[in-house]
Design a protein around this motif. Structure first.
Motif, PDB file in Angstrom:
ATOM      1  N   LEU A   1      -0.264  29.804   1.780  1.00  0.00           N
ATOM      2  CA  LEU A   1       0.191  31.185   1.624  1.00  0.00           C
ATOM      3  C   LEU A   1      -0.196  32.031   2.829  1.00  0.00           C
ATOM      4  CD1 LEU A   1      -0.631  31.791  -2.149  1.00  0.00           C
ATOM      5  CD2 LEU A   1       1.641  31.789  -1.111  1.00  0.00           C
ATOM      6  N   ARG A   2      -1.406  31.822   3.319  1.00  0.00           N
ATOM      7  CA  ARG A   2      -1.861  32.584   4.489  1.00  0.00           C
ATOM      8  C   ARG A   2      -1.066  32.209   5.733  1.00  0.00           C
ATOM      9  NH1 ARG A   2      -7.336  34.819   3.760  1.00  0.00           N
ATOM     10  NH2 ARG A   2      -7.853  34.564   1.563  1.00  0.00           N
ATOM     11  N   PHE A   3      -0.801  30.912   5.912  1.00  0.00           N
ATOM     12  CA  PHE A   3       0.004  30.485   7.059  1.00  0.00           C
ATOM     13  C   PHE A   3       1.409  31.058   6.958  1.00  0.00           C
ATOM     14  CE2 PHE A   3       3.066  27.601   9.038  1.00  0.00           C
ATOM     15  CZ  PHE A   3       2.550  27.515  10.329  1.00  0.00           C
ATOM     16  N   GLN A   4       1.988  31.011   5.784  1.00  0.00           N
ATOM     17  CA  GLN A   4       3.338  31.533   5.575  1.00  0.00           C
ATOM     18  C   GLN A   4       3.409  33.023   5.909  1.00  0.00           C
ATOM     19  OE1 GLN A   4       4.809  31.857   1.431  1.00  0.00           O
ATOM     20  NE2 GLN A   4       6.563  30.648   2.123  1.00  0.00           N
ATOM     21  N   SER A   5       2.414  33.777   5.467  1.00  0.00           N
ATOM     22  CA  SER A   5       2.378  35.211   5.725  1.00  0.00           C
ATOM     23  C   SER A   5       2.191  35.494   7.210  1.00  0.00           C
ATOM     24  CB  SER A   5       1.244  35.858   4.925  1.00  0.00           C
ATOM     25  OG  SER A   5       1.171  37.240   5.173  1.00  0.00           O
ATOM     26  N   TRP A   6       1.265  34.772   7.849  1.00  0.00           N
ATOM     27  CA  TRP A   6       1.011  34.947   9.281  1.00  0.00           C
ATOM     28  C   TRP A   6       2.254  34.624  10.103  1.00  0.00           C
ATOM     29  CZ3 TRP A   6       1.182  31.028  13.005  1.00  0.00           C
ATOM     30  CH2 TRP A   6       0.758  31.413  14.293  1.00  0.00           C
ATOM     31  N   LEU A   7       2.902  33.505   9.794  1.00  0.00           N
ATOM     32  CA  LEU A   7       4.084  33.096  10.542  1.00  0.00           C
ATOM     33  C   LEU A   7       5.203  34.121  10.407  1.00  0.00           C
ATOM     34  CD1 LEU A   7       5.572  30.975  12.222  1.00  0.00           C
ATOM     35  CD2 LEU A   7       6.243  29.865  10.063  1.00  0.00           C
ATOM     36  N   ALA A   8       5.414  34.617   9.202  1.00  0.00           N
ATOM     37  CA  ALA A   8       6.450  35.634   8.990  1.00  0.00           C
ATOM     38  C   ALA A   8       6.166  36.876   9.829  1.00  0.00           C
ATOM     39  CB  ALA A   8       6.528  35.992   7.507  1.00  0.00           C
ATOM     40  N   GLU A   9       4.887  37.254   9.898  1.00  0.00           N
ATOM     41  CA  GLU A   9       4.495  38.416  10.678  1.00  0.00           C
ATOM     42  C   GLU A   9       4.818  38.220  12.161  1.00  0.00           C
ATOM     43  OE1 GLU A   9       2.722  42.257  10.123  1.00  0.00           O
ATOM     44  OE2 GLU A   9       2.586  40.666   8.641  1.00  0.00           O
ATOM     45  N   VAL A  10       4.503  37.046  12.681  1.00  0.00           N
ATOM     46  CA  VAL A  10       4.761  36.752  14.091  1.00  0.00           C
ATOM     47  C   VAL A  10       6.261  36.747  14.380  1.00  0.00           C
ATOM     48  CG1 VAL A  10       4.554  35.006  15.902  1.00  0.00           C
ATOM     49  CG2 VAL A  10       2.632  35.445  14.374  1.00  0.00           C
ATOM     50  N   LEU A  11       7.023  36.077  13.528  1.00  0.00           N
ATOM     51  CA  LEU A  11       8.469  35.983  13.742  1.00  0.00           C
ATOM     52  C   LEU A  11       9.136  37.342  13.735  1.00  0.00           C
ATOM     53  CD1 LEU A  11       9.293  32.887  11.486  1.00  0.00           C
ATOM     54  CD2 LEU A  11       9.040  32.936  13.972  1.00  0.00           C
ATOM     55  N   ASP A  12       8.741  38.183  12.791  1.00  0.00           N
ATOM     56  CA  ASP A  12       9.359  39.501  12.667  1.00  0.00           C
ATOM     57  C   ASP A  12       8.879  40.461  13.748  1.00  0.00           C
ATOM     58  OD1 ASP A  12      10.661  38.502  10.451  1.00  0.00           O
ATOM     59  OD2 ASP A  12       9.279  39.407   9.000  1.00  0.00           O
ATOM     60  N   LEU A  13       7.596  40.382  14.073  1.00  0.00           N
ATOM     61  CA  LEU A  13       7.027  41.274  15.078  1.00  0.00           C
ATOM     62  C   LEU A  13       7.680  41.078  16.440  1.00  0.00           C
ATOM     63  CD1 LEU A  13       4.810  43.281  16.028  1.00  0.00           C
ATOM     64  CD2 LEU A  13       3.348  41.285  16.409  1.00  0.00           C
ATOM     65  N   HIS A  14       7.874  39.827  16.820  1.00  0.00           N
ATOM     66  CA  HIS A  14       8.386  39.524  18.158  1.00  0.00           C
ATOM     67  C   HIS A  14       9.887  39.221  18.190  1.00  0.00           C
ATOM     68  CE1 HIS A  14       4.395  39.581  19.863  1.00  0.00           C
ATOM     69  NE2 HIS A  14       3.972  38.741  18.944  1.00  0.00           N
ATOM     70  N   HIS A  15      10.546  39.299  17.029  1.00  0.00           N
ATOM     71  CA  HIS A  15      11.987  39.025  16.963  1.00  0.00           C
ATOM     72  C   HIS A  15      12.294  37.652  17.574  1.00  0.00           C
ATOM     73  CE1 HIS A  15      12.391  43.216  15.798  1.00  0.00           C
ATOM     74  NE2 HIS A  15      11.740  43.560  16.902  1.00  0.00           N
ATOM     75  N   VAL A  16      11.575  36.658  17.092  1.00  0.00           N
ATOM     76  CA  VAL A  16      11.699  35.300  17.615  1.00  0.00           C
ATOM     77  C   VAL A  16      13.075  34.730  17.301  1.00  0.00           C
ATOM     78  CG1 VAL A  16      10.822  32.936  17.400  1.00  0.00           C
ATOM     79  CG2 VAL A  16       9.233  34.874  17.468  1.00  0.00           C
ATOM     80  N   GLN A  17      13.660  34.072  18.295  1.00  0.00           N
ATOM     81  CA  GLN A  17      14.988  33.465  18.136  1.00  0.00           C
ATOM     82  C   GLN A  17      14.955  31.942  18.217  1.00  0.00           C
ATOM     83  OE1 GLN A  17      15.877  36.249  21.350  1.00  0.00           O
ATOM     84  NE2 GLN A  17      17.901  36.474  20.436  1.00  0.00           N
TER      85      GLN A  17
END
Length: 207
Positions: free
Chosen positions: A98-114
């Motif tokens: 759950l923590r990894f999932q939350s962290w990853l979502a934060e990174v993807l959304d913050l940096h607009h990863v493509q």
């Protein structure tokens, strides 16, 4: 250089969904100003060469309990570091994921990863390590699919050869190469993520 994407929750205070999007008291991301490489550290290439832009924002991952990450934005700025998901006694069985999932979502959304690039590990010395890698990778695949992000995997030997010239390079060599390129990796996981990122950028340039 490195940056902290998320502040660590108080791991000793038990909360079933602490540090995840489901927590009512989740600690939101603490993001420092974007860390770009200066003229002496431009790009992932020769230090004296300014970084040209790439067409996509790329996140590179070295998956594991201590996950190394490196983000290269379209303007050439790089953010990298290590995020630990080592379980604590107070955690339930699902807390790490759950923590990894939350962290990853934060990174993807913050940096607009493509695009997400990662090391495709086909062999593990122990069953526990294999299970952990499989879980982390599954969560990455789910996050990428949910956001329609391109996912690119490459084997460990390819990354090592690209980064150091030797497919069997050890951890010390990977870290040394990162430092030689002007970075200050926190861990060998961090250095591995930078290597994956460099490989992914090279693929993007060749496309």
């Amino acid at each position: 250089m490195n940056d902290t994407i998320l502040s660590q929750p108080d791991l000793e205070a038990y909360e079933p969904f602490a540090g995840t999007a489901l927590s009512p008291t989740v600690a939101r991301a603490h993001v420092s100003p974007p860390l770009g490489l200066d003229v002496a550290q431009a790009g992932l290439f020769a230090p004296e060469t300014p970084a040209a832009s790439v067409n996509v924002c790329i996140l590179a991952l070295d998956l594991g309990t201590k996950t190394g990450y490196a983000v290269r934005k379209r303007d050439g700025k790089v953010v990298h570091g290590t995020q630990s998901f080592a379980p604590r006694k107070s955690w339930t069985d699902g807390q790490r994921w759950l923590r990894f999932q939350s962290w990853l979502a934060e990174v993807l959304d913050l940096h607009h990863v493509q695009r997400i690039a990662y090391e495709h590990v086909s062999f593990h010395a122990g069953v526990r390590d294999a299970h952990c890698y499989g879980a982390f990778r599954a969560l990455v695949e789910m996050a990428a699919d949910r956001r329609n992000i391109e996912l690119v995997g490459t084997n460990v030997q390819t990354v090592k050869r690209h980064w150091t010239g030797k497919g069997g390079a050890d951890k010390a060599a990977m870290v040394a190469q990162a430092r030689a390129r002007g970075f200050r990796p926190e861990t060998d996981n961090d250095a591995d993520a930078l290597a994956v990122l460099d490989w992914a950028v090279a693929q993007e340039r060749a496309a």
